[in-house]
Scaffold this active site. Structure first.
Site, PDB file in Angstrom:
ATOM      1  N   ARG A   1     -10.421 -14.087 -18.565  1.00  0.00           N
ATOM      2  CA  ARG A   1      -9.121 -14.262 -17.902  1.00  0.00           C
ATOM      3  C   ARG A   1      -9.183 -14.009 -16.391  1.00  0.00           C
ATOM      4  NH1 ARG A   1      -4.437 -13.220 -20.792  1.00  0.00           N
ATOM      5  NH2 ARG A   1      -5.696 -11.959 -22.200  1.00  0.00           N
TER       6      ARG A   1
ATOM      7  N   CYS B   1      10.060 -28.541 -31.539  1.00  0.00           N
ATOM      8  CA  CYS B   1      11.161 -28.267 -32.466  1.00  0.00           C
ATOM      9  C   CYS B   1      11.082 -26.822 -32.917  1.00  0.00           C
ATOM     10  CB  CYS B   1      11.072 -29.188 -33.659  1.00  0.00           C
ATOM     11  SG  CYS B   1      11.292 -30.866 -33.158  1.00  0.00           S
TER      12      CYS B   1
HETATM   13  C1  LIG Z   1     -16.121 -10.116 -27.014  1.00  0.00           C
HETATM   14  C2  LIG Z   1     -15.226 -10.590 -25.940  1.00  0.00           C
HETATM   15  N1  LIG Z   1     -15.720 -10.691 -24.693  1.00  0.00           N
HETATM   16  C3  LIG Z   1     -14.946 -11.127 -23.677  1.00  0.00           C
HETATM   17  C4  LIG Z   1     -13.624 -11.480 -23.873  1.00  0.00           C
HETATM   18  C5  LIG Z   1     -12.869 -11.961 -22.696  1.00  0.00           C
HETATM   19  O1  LIG Z   1     -11.713 -11.303 -22.513  1.00  0.00           O
HETATM   20  P1  LIG Z   1     -10.816 -11.518 -21.221  1.00  0.00           P
HETATM   21  O2  LIG Z   1     -10.503 -12.966 -21.121  1.00  0.00           O
HETATM   22  O3  LIG Z   1      -9.634 -10.713 -21.531  1.00  0.00           O
HETATM   23  O4  LIG Z   1     -11.592 -11.028 -20.054  1.00  0.00           O
HETATM   24  C6  LIG Z   1     -13.066 -11.369 -25.152  1.00  0.00           C
HETATM   25  C7  LIG Z   1     -11.642 -11.642 -25.394  1.00  0.00           C
HETATM   26  O5  LIG Z   1     -10.808 -10.752 -25.318  1.00  0.00           O
HETATM   27  C8  LIG Z   1     -13.894 -10.931 -26.212  1.00  0.00           C
HETATM   28  O6  LIG Z   1     -13.428 -10.846 -27.437  1.00  0.00           O
HETATM   29  N1  LIG Z   2      -6.132 -15.210 -26.374  1.00  0.00           N
HETATM   30  C1  LIG Z   2      -5.746 -13.950 -25.802  1.00  0.00           C
HETATM   31  C2  LIG Z   2      -6.885 -13.140 -25.332  1.00  0.00           C
HETATM   32  C3  LIG Z   2      -7.794 -12.756 -26.443  1.00  0.00           C
HETATM   33  C4  LIG Z   2      -9.145 -13.052 -26.111  1.00  0.00           C
HETATM   34  C5  LIG Z   2     -10.099 -13.036 -27.223  1.00  0.00           C
HETATM   35  N2  LIG Z   2     -10.688 -11.756 -27.542  1.00  0.00           N
HETATM   36  C6  LIG Z   2      -4.717 -14.129 -24.708  1.00  0.00           C
HETATM   37  O1  LIG Z   2      -4.299 -15.181 -24.452  1.00  0.00           O
HETATM   38  O2  LIG Z   2      -4.315 -13.214 -24.085  1.00  0.00           O
END
Ligand SMILES: Cc1ncc(COP(=O)(O)O)c(C=O)c1O
Ligand SMILES: N[C@@H](CCCC[NH3+])C(=O)O
Length: 428
Positions: free
Chosen positions: A284, A356
């Site tokens: 992220r 929807c």
């Molecule tokens: C094992 C692992 N590494 C890295 C990430 C990347 O997380 P983020 O996008 O919150 O940095 C995730 C997701 O949460 C994860 O499950």
């Molecule tokens: N999908 C999640 C984050 C989790 C990442 C996977 N471990 C989100 O949008 O915040």
């Protein structure tokens, strides 16, 4: 408004809406910032970009060019990273339920590390590695063991991953983590690189990382005491939080790297062990803020609430199919009209999609100009992580394209799906 030198009105005219608009220079700068901060704090450190946040071949190539490795969670992500030309040894493979085909693909590519997530997987990876690794019959499978430290962190229950009652990793407290590490050491087909901990996602408080680091380092020291093997690496996972709303403060890469480096130095001194090579897996924080979603406003509808106040519902041409996060986690976003200036007084608005479903909300609460109208372009920032990657075809809505902008030019990284694409999947 322009992004990467491209007027968003021009972009909408050329590529249509909705569209994810990714600023290449911003992505490269964020990748570099994470790499530089962690290398400066530790001397040597590896930053794996977590491709689950969003992966395309161009993105994999760009972040790799900036010195990052790639963390994949499935065979699909692995295939994209390899197609981008990222060498196998710069790729990691995660997953709590990896298939044989995924493990074999990792072996054939000579993936630099497989993160073992269960006791059963020790035997499964060993079996796959019986014929060698990356085409070398003498090479062992490089593995880490993912452990849970009991730290409960993250922006939502569904994205916390290191407390006891969830599916990932092996518990430190319960002894399963140590047992799995010993089981790996007993297998001649496996090379134990180290211990992995990922505590959750969208974390804004640095304390979770330092608490988890201490637990993992203590486990590493305990393993060394019992077996004589001090594993060389520790991965502290991803989860670094970003700002979604005006006024929110993201985790700063330099600040968190220094905090963690100080903790690692202290803890290793106390434990009497050499420091491990540290790696992290931000997803992220690298991709989220680089991207906005560009929508076209359709229906605008005032709704009178129970207390007599009015909320303006602004419908856009996408919704929960291109951003599931508000519906899944109650995530909050910001929005702004970007196709014109307005001096109209603002109204309290809710931006909703075209699905929807009354929970199909893009932005719960935002002030928009009172003259917001059909045809306006609306941008929702910070949708680069888990936007396109969790997009769906709900209501048979084709998924939007990802368009990169740089130096005044735009380029499609992932094309828009069409209704024809969807019809082709339907075999009658
Ligand atoms: C094992 C692992 N590494 C890295 C990430 C990347 O997380 P983020 O996008 O919150 O940095 C995730 C997701 O949460 C994860 O499950
Ligand atoms: N999908 C999640 C984050 C989790 C990442 C996977 N471990 C989100 O949008 O915040």
């Amino acid at each position: 408004m322009t992004v990467g030198g491209v007027d968003l009105r021009t972009l909408a005219a050329e590529h249509g809406t909705p569209a994810y608009v990714l600023d290449e220079a911003d992505l490269r700068a964020r990748a570099r910032a994470w790499r530089d901060a962690w290398t400066q704090a530790f001397g040597v450190a590896d930053v794996y970009y977590a491709g689950k946040a969003f992966l395309s071949t161009a993105v994999a190539r760009w972040v790799h060019e900036e010195g990052l490795r790639i963390d994949t969670a499935t065979g699909g992500e692995l295939a994209v990273a390899l197609r981008a030309g990222v060498p196998g040894d710069a790729i990691g493979l995660h997953g709590n339920n990896k298939s044989d085909a995924e493990l074999e693909a990792a072996r054939d590519a000579g993936v630099g590390r497989v993160v073992i997530d269960s006791m059963a997987e020790v035997d499964r990876v060993a079996a796959v590695a019986a014929s060698g690794w990356g085409g070398d019959p003498a090479r062992r499978a490089p593995v880490m063991v993912r452990v849970t430290t009991g730290v409960h962190a993250g922006g939502h229950e569904y994205i916390s991953t290191a407390h006891e009652d969830q599916k990932f990793g092996l518990s430190v407290a319960g002894g399963r983590a140590l047992a799995a590490l010993e089981a790996v050491l007993a297998r001649p087909e496996l090379e134990l690189l180290g211990v992995h901990s990922h505590i959750g996602s969208q974390i804004l408080d640095p304390a979770g990382f330092t608490v988890a680091a201490r637990t993992v380092l203590a486990l590493r020291a305990e393993l060394a005491e019992r077996t004589g093997v001090l594993v060389p690496e520790v991965d502290l996972g991803g989860g670094f939080g970003v700002a979604y709303l005006p006024g929110e403060v993201p985790l700063d890469p330099g600040r968190i790297a220094k905090d963690v480096a100080a903790t690692v130095a202290d803890a290793c001194a106390e434990l009497g062990t050499a420091q491990p090579r540290i790696s992290i897996e931000p997803g992220r924080a690298v991709i989220g803020p680089t991207t906005l979603t560009l929508y076209r406003v359709g229906t605008v509808k005032p709704v009178t609430l129970d207390d007599g106040s009015v909320r303006t519902y602004v419908s856009v041409d996408g919704g929960m199919s291109d951003n599931l996060r508000p519906a899944l986690y109650g995530a909050r976003y910001h929005a702004a009209v970007v196709s014109r200036r307005s001096t109209a007084a603002t109204v309290r608005a809710r931006v909703v999609g075209k699905h929807c479903e009354s929970g199909d909300i893009v932005v719960h609460d935002v002030d928009l100009p009172g003259d917001v109208a059909a045809g306006d372009l609306l941008a929702v920032p910070v949708t680069g992580a888990y936007g396109r990657s969790m997009a769906s075809n709900y209501n048979l809505v084709p998924r939007p394209p990802v368009v990169a902008v740089a130096d005044g030019r735009s380029r499609v990284l992932v094309r828009r799906e069409t209704v024809e694409d969807l019809l082709r999947l339907d075999l009658g």
